[in-house]
Scaffold this motif. Structure first.
Motif, PDB file in Angstrom:
ATOM      1  N   ASP A  66       0.820  -1.217   0.000  1.00 44.66           N
ATOM      2  CA  ASP A  66       0.000   0.000   0.000  1.00 44.66           C
ATOM      3  C   ASP A  66       0.855   1.269   0.000  1.00 44.66           C
ATOM      4  O   ASP A  66       0.397   2.338   0.400  1.00 44.66           O
ATOM      5  CB  ASP A  66      -0.955   0.006   1.195  1.00 44.66           C
ATOM      6  CG  ASP A  66      -0.242  -0.177   2.538  1.00 44.66           C
ATOM      7  OD1 ASP A  66       0.948  -0.563   2.547  1.00 44.66           O
ATOM      8  OD2 ASP A  66      -0.880   0.060   3.581  1.00 44.66           O
ATOM      9  N   PRO A  98      -5.330   4.947   4.143  1.00 45.02           N
ATOM     10  CA  PRO A  98      -6.237   3.995   4.792  1.00 45.02           C
ATOM     11  C   PRO A  98      -5.598   3.301   5.996  1.00 45.02           C
ATOM     12  O   PRO A  98      -6.249   3.129   7.040  1.00 45.02           O
ATOM     13  CB  PRO A  98      -6.560   3.003   3.667  1.00 45.02           C
ATOM     14  CG  PRO A  98      -6.477   3.831   2.426  1.00 45.02           C
ATOM     15  CD  PRO A  98      -5.310   4.755   2.670  1.00 45.02           C
ATOM     16  N   GLN A 125      -5.438   5.854   8.855  1.00 39.41           N
ATOM     17  CA  GLN A 125      -6.746   6.033   9.490  1.00 39.41           C
ATOM     18  C   GLN A 125      -7.095   4.837  10.365  1.00 39.41           C
ATOM     19  O   GLN A 125      -7.691   5.000  11.447  1.00 39.41           O
ATOM     20  CB  GLN A 125      -7.821   6.225   8.416  1.00 39.41           C
ATOM     21  CG  GLN A 125      -7.729   7.567   7.706  1.00 39.41           C
ATOM     22  CD  GLN A 125      -8.697   7.660   6.545  1.00 39.41           C
ATOM     23  OE1 GLN A 125      -8.310   7.842   5.388  1.00 39.41           O
ATOM     24  NE2 GLN A 125      -9.979   7.527   6.828  1.00 39.41           N
ATOM     25  N   LYS A 126      -6.722   3.651   9.943  1.00 39.05           N
ATOM     26  CA  LYS A 126      -6.992   2.443  10.742  1.00 39.05           C
ATOM     27  C   LYS A 126      -6.250   2.518  12.076  1.00 39.05           C
ATOM     28  O   LYS A 126      -6.815   2.214  13.139  1.00 39.05           O
ATOM     29  CB  LYS A 126      -6.569   1.192   9.964  1.00 39.05           C
ATOM     30  CG  LYS A 126      -6.792  -0.105  10.727  1.00 39.05           C
ATOM     31  CD  LYS A 126      -6.376  -1.312   9.891  1.00 39.05           C
ATOM     32  CE  LYS A 126      -6.598  -2.609  10.659  1.00 39.05           C
ATOM     33  NZ  LYS A 126      -6.182  -3.797   9.862  1.00 39.05           N
TER      34      LYS A 126
END
Length: 211
Positions: free
Chosen positions: A188, A194, A197-198
């Motif tokens: 990634d 993402p 944010q996780k």
């Protein structure tokens, strides 16, 4: 060939110094890699919107525990679930307490920094200076709390992303991720937000539970 740790550290230092300066009431001298945040919070809850259109927190969280031990912002089970094998290393500077996980050569292939910005002016201050950022993207609330992606330089394509979440109307925490590049870069790498944010979500879950 493994990526040199110094490269990751330098990239992280540039991102940290620029964003931390933008978050504080008065800009501090940029830190070298391995330098960062001390503390003292104010707890206040509020209504729907603060200065500059910044959303206000639904209920202020007590962060005193994490100011004393910033590496406890993520619990052991959470670190395992995030595939982070490195041991967190606390550090302090003029902006607030922080913890670094140097796992760029580990299974998560990232350098992670969590910082409680206690010497700043909160989410309202960040909103008031949003024109200074190449990247300023309000997010849906994280666990009910205001959140944005913010960086003075948009480095998402270079594996770097920062999420800022308000836990009181004066205090925010930053989740900064720098993914490993090179031949063994993470899958990634070109879309690191993402994952950022996780992690930010896991931190807030932990804070709300008092973990």
């Amino acid at each position: 060939m493994c990526r040199a740790r110094g490269v990751v550290a330098r990239e992280r230092a540039v991102v940290s110094a620029s964003l931390l300066a933008a978050l504080t009431l008065t800009a501090c001298s940029p830190s070298v890699a391995g330098d960062a945040p001390p503390t003292t919070p104010s707890f206040s809850a509020g209504a729907s919107s603060g200065a500059g259109g910044a959303p206000r927190v639904p209920q202020a969280l007590d962060t005193s525990k994490y100011q004393q031990d910033p590496c406890s912002m993520l619990g052991v089970a959470q670190l395992q679930a995030l595939n982070i094998s490195a041991t967190g290393k606390p550090r302090s500077a003029s902006t607030g307490p922080a913890c670094d996980w140097s796992d760029d050569n580990g299974p998560s292939k990232m350098f992670l920094t969590l910082t409680l910005v206690t010497k700043g002016d909160g989410m309202a201050g960040l909103y008031s200076r949003q024109k200074n950022f190449q990247l300023f993207q309000p997010l849906p609330p994280i666990e009910g709390y205001p959140a944005v992606l913010a960086d003075q330089v948009d480095s998402r394509k270079a594996g770097s992303c920062t999420a800022v979440v308000a836990v009181t109307d004066q205090l925010v925490y930053m989740t900064q991720v720098q993914l490993r590049s090179g031949a063994h870069k993470s899958d990634d790498y070109s879309d690191p937000c993402p994952r950022t944010q996780k992690i930010a979500t896991e931190v807030l879950k932990n804070m709300k539970a008092g973990g």
